[in-house]
Design an enzyme around this catalytic site. Structure first.
Site, mmCIF file in Angstrom:
data_model
loop_
_atom_site.group_PDB
_atom_site.id
_atom_site.type_symbol
_atom_site.label_atom_id
_atom_site.label_comp_id
_atom_site.label_asym_id
_atom_site.label_seq_id
_atom_site.Cartn_x
_atom_site.Cartn_y
_atom_site.Cartn_z
ATOM 1 N N GLY A 172 2.328 1.640 0.493
ATOM 2 C CA GLY A 172 2.065 0.574 -0.462
ATOM 3 C C GLY A 172 2.496 -0.775 0.093
ATOM 4 O O GLY A 172 3.274 -0.858 1.050
ATOM 5 N N CYS A 173 2.002 -1.847 -0.527
ATOM 6 C CA CYS A 173 2.270 -3.195 -0.006
ATOM 7 C C CYS A 173 3.723 -3.613 -0.226
ATOM 8 O O CYS A 173 4.417 -4.021 0.722
ATOM 9 C CB CYS A 173 1.305 -4.200 -0.617
ATOM 10 S SG CYS A 173 1.215 -4.174 -2.425
#
Length: 325
Positions: free
Chosen positions: A134-135
């Site tokens: 995920g970012c």
């Protein structure tokens, strides 16, 4: 040439994949799958591609491509793979969250490797299946991994991170409309963001006794892309000692830079870079970590993983410069 398929082609991460891959020297984009835009030019959804690529979306997949990127909403990759079969040689890189946690990594005979190259490079090179991080998780993990490596995460970590509107995806919601987002700011999912699980698993991978709390406040910013994360915790090491540990940890990582200067988000937007800044005040260390949520936080990292899986230099096609003004 590596023949590539992209599933969920009308979203932001797919657009970013196309933007980078169409200039990748070892890639041919075989198809971009989108049932909502089938038969229409890519530029209908991705206006920045107008004049650069003559290709239409399709509702048909080629099951024999060398690699497929899944750019579907969270939770949708599993159902797609159940309904669509790819050849045994086809590598799969999932940009969603379906396979990131250890408990979800095994699916129908496929073992997904968590695709953070800075700690799992050897495993990434050997696998056919990647769960792309995920970012927020990418920015936060890169900020903390050197501390975990040296067993220095022994106190709660306070995290405040702000992301751009593209982090919410292309579908409109109340908090992604311009009239709400512009000149505005808010937090959401305080202390319970879904990326906390994958962050903790990576930290335990390096510091097996890690059990401190990650007190994470995610914020919505009034800009389209980028993540600016600040983290602080207690640490007795001097600034010089910490810089040495961080520089040693990332000495072979081409996309991570360590500094003690003030940094700003424009230094990384539209690149696959992560810049980490260290500051020491008393017994507290402040770590600032900046990435582009769509590039190093999603599509650029996915391409970095693809390069490693196919035996290419991991920087291939990713020499991207930010615009500082």
């Amino acid at each position: 040439m590596i023949n590539v398929g992209i599933i969920g082609g009308s979203g932001y991460t797919a657009g970013e994949l196309i933007r980078i891959l169409m200039y990748h020297p070892k890639v041919n984009i075989d198809f971009v799958y989108s049932t909502t835009n089938a038969g229409k030019p890519l530029s209908v959804a991705h206006h920045d591609l107008m004049g650069d690529i003559e290709m239409n979306f399709t509702a048909e997949i080629n099951p024999n491509v060398n690699v497929v990127f899944l750019c579907l909403g969270h939770g949708k990759s599993i159902s797609f793979l159940k309904e669509n079969q790819f050849a045994s040689h086809t590598k799969i890189i999932d940009l969603g969250n379906d396979f990131r946690l250890n408990k979800d990594a095994h699916f129908e005979g496929k073992d997904f490797v968590y695709g953070l190259p800075e700690i799992n490079k050897a495993e990434i090179k050997k696998t056919n299946y990647i769960a792309n991080p995920g970012c927020f998780a990418t920015a936060i993990q890169l900020a903390l991994l050197p501390l975990a490596k040296h067993n220095l995460l022994n106190n709660d970590v306070h995290i405040n991170a702000t992301t751009g509107s593209t982090g919410a995806g292309v579908s409109l919601s109340e908090t992604s409309h311009f009239s709400w987002r512009n000149n505005n700011m808010s937090h959401y999912k305080a202390f319970e963001h879904q990326h906390l699980g994958e962050i903790s698993e990576s930290l335990v991978q390096l510091q097996d006794d890690f059990d401190s709390e990650l007190l994470f406040i995610p914020n919505r910013g009034d800009f389209p892309r980028g993540i600016f994360a600040t983290l602080y915790t207690l640490c007795d090491d001097s600034l010089e000692q910490l810089v040495a540990k961080y520089e040693d940890f990332y000495k072979n990582e081409p996309f991570v830079t360590v500094t003690t200067t003030n940094i700003n988000m424009k230094q990384v937007v539209q690149t696959n870079k992560c810049i980490i800044s260290l500051l020491k005040k008393g017994n507290r260390v402040l770590i600032t970590s900046i990435i582009d949520n769509l590039t190093k936080g999603a599509s650029g990292q996915a391409i970095q993983n693809m390069n490693l899986m196919f035996g290419l230099e991991e920087t291939t096609g990713l020499h991207l410069k930010p615009s500082g003004f």
